[in-house]
Design an enzyme around this catalytic site. Structure first.
Site, PDB file in Angstrom:
ATOM      1  NE  ARG A  65      -4.300  -1.697   1.480  1.00 16.44           N
ATOM      2  CZ  ARG A  65      -4.501  -2.739   2.273  1.00 16.44           C
ATOM      3  NH1 ARG A  65      -3.775  -2.880   3.361  1.00 16.44           N
ATOM      4  NH2 ARG A  65      -5.414  -3.629   1.984  1.00 16.44           N
ATOM      5  CE  LYS A  89      -1.395  13.867 -14.423  1.00 18.80           C
ATOM      6  NZ  LYS A  89      -1.648  14.393 -15.774  1.00 18.80           N
ATOM      7  CD  GLU A 128       5.749  16.676 -21.997  1.00 16.97           C
ATOM      8  OE1 GLU A 128       5.015  17.660 -21.811  1.00 16.97           O
ATOM      9  OE2 GLU A 128       5.299  15.521 -22.196  1.00 16.97           O
ATOM     10  CE  LYS A 169       4.163  18.038 -13.887  1.00 11.77           C
ATOM     11  NZ  LYS A 169       4.304  16.812 -14.592  1.00 11.77           N
ATOM     12  CD  GLU A 197      -4.933  15.860 -15.331  1.00 12.57           C
ATOM     13  OE1 GLU A 197      -3.695  15.820 -15.338  1.00 12.57           O
ATOM     14  OE2 GLU A 197      -5.644  15.187 -16.079  1.00 12.57           O
ATOM     15  NE  ARG A 227      -0.590  17.123 -12.782  1.00 10.78           N
ATOM     16  CZ  ARG A 227       0.105  16.334 -11.979  1.00 10.78           C
ATOM     17  NH1 ARG A 227      -0.213  16.235 -10.705  1.00 10.78           N
ATOM     18  NH2 ARG A 227       1.127  15.639 -12.438  1.00 10.78           N
ATOM     19  CG  ASN A 234      -3.407  16.442 -19.483  1.00 14.01           C
ATOM     20  OD1 ASN A 234      -2.332  15.943 -19.150  1.00 14.01           O
ATOM     21  ND2 ASN A 234      -4.497  16.356 -18.741  1.00 14.01           N
ATOM     22  CG  HIS A 272       0.110  15.225 -23.245  1.00 14.36           C
ATOM     23  ND1 HIS A 272       0.737  16.421 -23.508  1.00 14.36           N
ATOM     24  CD2 HIS A 272       1.003  14.467 -22.544  1.00 14.36           C
ATOM     25  CE1 HIS A 272       1.953  16.398 -22.960  1.00 14.36           C
ATOM     26  NE2 HIS A 272       2.147  15.228 -22.377  1.00 14.36           N
ATOM     27  CG  HIS A 289      -1.039  10.411 -24.265  1.00 13.67           C
ATOM     28  ND1 HIS A 289      -1.656  10.618 -23.067  1.00 13.67           N
ATOM     29  CD2 HIS A 289       0.298  10.590 -24.033  1.00 13.67           C
ATOM     30  CE1 HIS A 289      -0.745  10.923 -22.145  1.00 13.67           C
ATOM     31  NE2 HIS A 289       0.430  10.919 -22.712  1.00 13.67           N
ATOM     32  CG  HIS A 294       5.887  11.246 -23.863  1.00 12.27           C
ATOM     33  ND1 HIS A 294       4.560  10.903 -23.960  1.00 12.27           N
ATOM     34  CD2 HIS A 294       5.935  12.393 -23.132  1.00 12.27           C
ATOM     35  CE1 HIS A 294       3.826  11.809 -23.312  1.00 12.27           C
ATOM     36  NE2 HIS A 294       4.643  12.713 -22.796  1.00 12.27           N
TER      37      HIS A 294
HETATM   38  N1  GLY Z   1       2.551  15.493 -17.622  1.00  9.09           N
HETATM   39  C1  GLY Z   1       1.396  16.198 -17.279  1.00  9.09           C
HETATM   40  C2  GLY Z   1       1.119  16.237 -15.824  1.00  9.09           C
HETATM   41  O1  GLY Z   1       1.948  15.831 -15.033  1.00  9.09           O
HETATM   42  O2  GLY Z   1       0.066  16.659 -15.427  1.00  9.09           O
END
Ligand code: GLY
Length: 362
Positions: free
Chosen positions: A122, A144, A186, A226, A236, A240, A244, A247, A251, A266
């Site tokens: 956990r 994340k 990025e 960031k 998010e 946040r 994206n 993305h 993605h 990426h």
């Molecule tokens: N890579 C986007 C984020 O961390 O929200």
């Protein structure tokens, strides 16, 4: 170089406070920054490439009492199976709740190792030592973690913050040129969604020949953006989402490329995604032709791709429909409202989306 933290990611609501150390030749500070003797066991997760370049050096720092877990390189190995193998390795070596995992690698290792650490018993403590520009500016920061699943990017994962992040520019010295360049996608994204000034600084840069000091300064600014965004909305729910940008289409392209002989990195997929989503912003009347041109120019200057084979055409839309960012099967877009400004939760007609996708096909 002192081992003073340069930035701190603070999320008051979640009682999160993560020091970020940025510098040159500082990876060995991991030994003191996290006071290894507090942990019952220390594991180091690396992929084969990082182990080849840095394995011996990190072994000299941490000694033979640490457990070294080596996994195959490449985003295509960011899977539940790989996470299971790491968990099995930790179990086999007697890791308990007081053990520590050091993720020493690129975005794939930070995501995968963070996921394994956050689920083992956990959750155990982990530290990120990102070794790519992309991971130093983005993936290692913000909590994340996750793996790709059933053809979808980061579909299974958790929010869990590392105890500390060490961004060492020395580790970038063994990066292949292509990997290094891909990280700028990025950095450009951070500028596009939140910092007009950084965008214009970058637009003047020679990405291929940036001196170390300049790179460190840009890295610091990018990490600060960031941190500032994540500190206001770690889970998010709103703000946040601006991170994206590029993305949704990016993605889809990235995952589709894994089924071809030419998988994209990426950052490369995100760079093409940013062109498409900037085009969508233009088609929706949110940005001017001039701003769109500036975005195309900076992507070209950074030597990042902006187009993809038309063989992807029919597959992109279907892939996007499975994206976890969608709500009730509706794609929620992050679009630009100008350079340095983004809007979230935009809905768009299929016709306009296809027009934007059409633009990036060759
Ligand atoms: N890579 C986007 C984020 O961390 O929200």
């Amino acid at each position: 170089m002192s081992k003073k933290e340069q930035i701190r990611l603070t999320v008051s609501a979640d009682k999160v406070s993560v020091p970020i150390y940025v510098g040159n030749n500082i990876y060995s500070y991991v030994k003191t920054i996290v006071s290894l003797k507090e942990y019952s066991k220390v594991g180091v997760l690396m992929d084969k490439n990082v182990a080849y370049h840095w394995g011996e050096s990190i072994r000299k720092v941490l000694g033979k009492n640490a457990v070294y877990i080596i996994v195959p390189a490449g985003e295509e190995n960011k899977t539940l199976t790989a996470a299971g193998n790491i968990l099995a390795s930790m179990l086999k070596h007697g890791f308990d709740r007081k053990s520590l995992l050091i993720n020493f690698g690129g975005g794939m290792i930070c995501d995968l190792g963070g996921f394994a650490a956050s689920t083992y018993m956990r959750g155990i403590t982990f530290v990120n030592v990102p070794t790519t520009l992309l991971a130093q500016t983005d993936a290692a920061i913000g909590g994340k973690t996750g793996v790709d699943f059933n053809g979808f990017k980061n579909m299974v994962g958790s929010f869990a913050h590392p105890k500390a992040i060490i961004c060492d520019s020395l580790l970038l010295s063994t990066l292949p040129e292509r990997e290094f360049r891909s990280g700028f996608a990025e950095v450009i994204k951070h500028a596009l969604v939140a910092d007009k000034k950084l965008f214009y600084t970058l637009a003047k840069e020679n990405f291929g020949a940036m001196d170390e000091d300049k790179l460190a300064e840009i890295l610091l600014q990018s990490c600060s953006i960031k941190c500032s965004v994540v500190s206001k909305d770690a889970n998010e729910r709103g703000l946040r989402k601006i991170l994206n940008f590029g993305h949704t289409i990016g993605h889809a392209i990235e995952m589709l490329s894994h089924d071809t002989k030419k998988p994209l990195l990426h950052g490369e997929a995100i760079s093409i995604g940013m062109i498409a989503e900037a085009r969508l912003s233009l088609l929706s009347g949110l940005i001017s032709k001039e701003d769109f041109k500036k975005i195309e120019d900076i992507i070209a200057k950074a030597d990042l791709p902006s187009r993809i084979s038309k063989s992807y055409k029919s597959k992109i839309y279907a892939k996007m429909m499975g994206d976890k960012k969608n709500e009730r099967s509706v794609i929620k877009w992050v679009l630009l409202k100008g350079i340095g400004k983004a809007v979230i939760d935009e809905e768009q007609s299929e016709k306009l989306i296809n027009k934007a996708i059409e633009y990036i096909l060759i």
